[in-house]
Design an enzyme around this catalytic site. Sequence first.
Site, mmCIF file in Angstrom:
data_model
loop_
_atom_site.group_PDB
_atom_site.id
_atom_site.type_symbol
_atom_site.label_atom_id
_atom_site.label_comp_id
_atom_site.label_asym_id
_atom_site.label_seq_id
_atom_site.Cartn_x
_atom_site.Cartn_y
_atom_site.Cartn_z
ATOM 1 N N GLY A 266 -13.717 4.183 5.365
ATOM 2 C CA GLY A 266 -13.365 5.571 5.699
ATOM 3 C C GLY A 266 -14.625 6.390 5.914
ATOM 4 N N ARG B 70 -35.040 7.233 11.028
ATOM 5 C CA ARG B 70 -36.351 7.902 11.063
ATOM 6 C C ARG B 70 -37.320 7.274 10.040
ATOM 7 N NH1 ARG B 70 -35.135 13.631 13.076
ATOM 8 N NH2 ARG B 70 -34.348 13.093 15.153
ATOM 9 N N ARG C 205 -12.430 -0.517 9.160
ATOM 10 C CA ARG C 205 -12.228 -1.455 8.056
ATOM 11 C C ARG C 205 -11.973 -2.777 8.758
ATOM 12 N NH1 ARG C 205 -9.436 3.269 5.830
ATOM 13 N NH2 ARG C 205 -10.601 3.900 4.009
ATOM 14 N N GLY D 237 -15.400 -1.348 -0.653
ATOM 15 C CA GLY D 237 -15.030 -2.439 0.263
ATOM 16 C C GLY D 237 -16.239 -2.842 1.111
ATOM 17 N N THR E 82 -18.441 7.971 0.480
ATOM 18 C CA THR E 82 -16.983 8.073 0.370
ATOM 19 C C THR E 82 -16.627 9.407 -0.281
ATOM 20 O OG1 THR E 82 -15.022 7.283 -0.802
ATOM 21 C CG2 THR E 82 -17.113 6.604 -1.725
ATOM 22 N N ASP F 159 -15.854 7.435 -6.179
ATOM 23 C CA ASP F 159 -15.343 6.441 -7.134
ATOM 24 C C ASP F 159 -16.276 5.247 -7.310
ATOM 25 O OD1 ASP F 159 -14.992 5.476 -4.593
ATOM 26 O OD2 ASP F 159 -12.985 4.691 -4.923
ATOM 27 N N ARG G 164 -6.565 7.592 -3.307
ATOM 28 C CA ARG G 164 -5.489 6.640 -3.589
ATOM 29 C C ARG G 164 -5.618 6.087 -5.008
ATOM 30 N NH1 ARG G 164 -4.282 3.728 1.747
ATOM 31 N NH2 ARG G 164 -6.512 3.683 1.730
ATOM 32 N N HIS H 247 2.856 32.994 -9.258
ATOM 33 C CA HIS H 247 2.581 31.957 -8.245
ATOM 34 C C HIS H 247 1.724 30.874 -8.898
ATOM 35 C CE1 HIS H 247 -1.009 34.435 -7.996
ATOM 36 N NE2 HIS H 247 -1.615 33.365 -7.540
ATOM 37 N N HIS I 159 -6.135 13.989 6.422
ATOM 38 C CA HIS I 159 -7.467 13.606 6.902
ATOM 39 C C HIS I 159 -8.383 14.781 7.233
ATOM 40 C CE1 HIS I 159 -5.446 9.740 7.116
ATOM 41 N NE2 HIS I 159 -6.646 9.206 7.099
HETATM 42 O O1 F6P Z 1 -11.500 6.036 0.683
HETATM 43 C C1 F6P Z 1 -11.446 7.244 1.329
HETATM 44 C C2 F6P Z 1 -10.028 7.628 1.652
HETATM 45 O O2 F6P Z 1 -10.092 8.866 2.317
HETATM 46 C C3 F6P Z 1 -9.074 7.693 0.461
HETATM 47 O O3 F6P Z 1 -9.175 8.877 -0.276
HETATM 48 C C4 F6P Z 1 -7.755 7.544 1.150
HETATM 49 O O4 F6P Z 1 -6.798 7.021 0.269
HETATM 50 C C5 F6P Z 1 -8.043 6.579 2.261
HETATM 51 O O5 F6P Z 1 -9.432 6.692 2.521
HETATM 52 C C6 F6P Z 1 -7.257 6.826 3.519
HETATM 53 O O6 F6P Z 1 -7.559 5.835 4.420
HETATM 54 P P1 F6P Z 1 -7.138 5.833 5.955
HETATM 55 O O7 F6P Z 1 -8.170 6.608 6.692
HETATM 56 O O8 F6P Z 1 -7.138 4.415 6.315
HETATM 57 O O9 F6P Z 1 -5.809 6.502 6.060
#
Ligand code: F6P
Length: 320
Positions: A11, A25, A72, A104, A125, A129, A171, A216, A250
């Site tokens: 990602g 550079r 990926r 990954g 990322t 994590d 996730r 709220h 996204h």
């Molecule tokens: O690992 C980064 C991430 O944005 C996660 O937070 C999310 O679960 C996953 O990628 C979403 O992946 P994709 O872009 O394949 O939908």
Amino acid sequence: MKKIAVVTSGGDAPGMNAAVRAVVRSALHEGIEVFGSVRGYNGLIHDELIPMTLRTVSDIIHRGGTVLYTARSPEFRTEEGMQKAVDTCRRHGIDGVIVIGGDGSFRGARDLTARGIPCIAIPGTIDNDIGCCDETIGYDTATNTVVEMVDRLRDTSQSHDRCSVVEVMGRHAGWLAMNAGIAVGATSILVPEVEYDFQRDVVERMKEIAKTGKQHFIIIVAEGVGHVDELAKKIEEATGVEARATVLGHVQRGGTPSARDRILASRMGHYAVHLLEEGKSERVVAIRNSVLCDYDITEALEMKKPFDMDAFRMAAEISI
Ligand code: F6P
């Protein structure tokens, strides 16, 4: 070290471009030639490599996404795909590879190193994590993006006396949810790392807070917990407060990287090149207590990042 390749994989994360720029550079400064692999490891498999110059990385430090594209790559997980990537490296005389991505991508870097191509990984990322690293490239920008979006939701939620149930990415990790939740003063934060009780952690909190005059509410839910539509319905039934679910999706991965991410990415990219130059391989670049350091990839993959329960409890205490 005469030639290296740089790869962005998994990602995308804001700041990846700043890392690519720093790698290119720094390498050129050391007299090392650099190739950019197009679409993650696929570029190595299918021999899609672009020669990188000082100018190919001009005007990218402020751009989200990755100019090298990303993927990926299931093919890279096969022995055949891996061998093709090794062959491409050998054909071009590539002595080392720097990979920017999440866990990954680190596994890919480890596998490539095992086949004789020295690799260094840089954590990029929005999930934050990576066990060995306090902060990953993209996390700060994504947190700020979530905060900006939720501040907008708060305006409409407050005007209608509603409850906004907001799903943020992650996730398997709740860092983004927790820290954005602290920054927006969320009533409840639900993350995959901490088991929750709907009645106690959502309904009772809302009812108690409502008694003090607040009408709220913002509930932040990490993607790994999910089901925000269902949750909003249940909240409405249990509390009588009108609820709406929003999945930020996204948008959290895009946008201009923050200064903090650009600086982190620049430092890590530069550090990675120097590791390769020193003959190191199979290392992950990390930052701990503001100091750059590096770990063995396998060791890094095994390291667990303990969830910050103090911060989590603090959020519940003050967001009332
Ligand atoms: O690992 C980064 C991430 O944005 C996660 O937070 C999310 O679960 C996953 O990628 C979403 O992946 P994709 O872009 O394949 O939908």
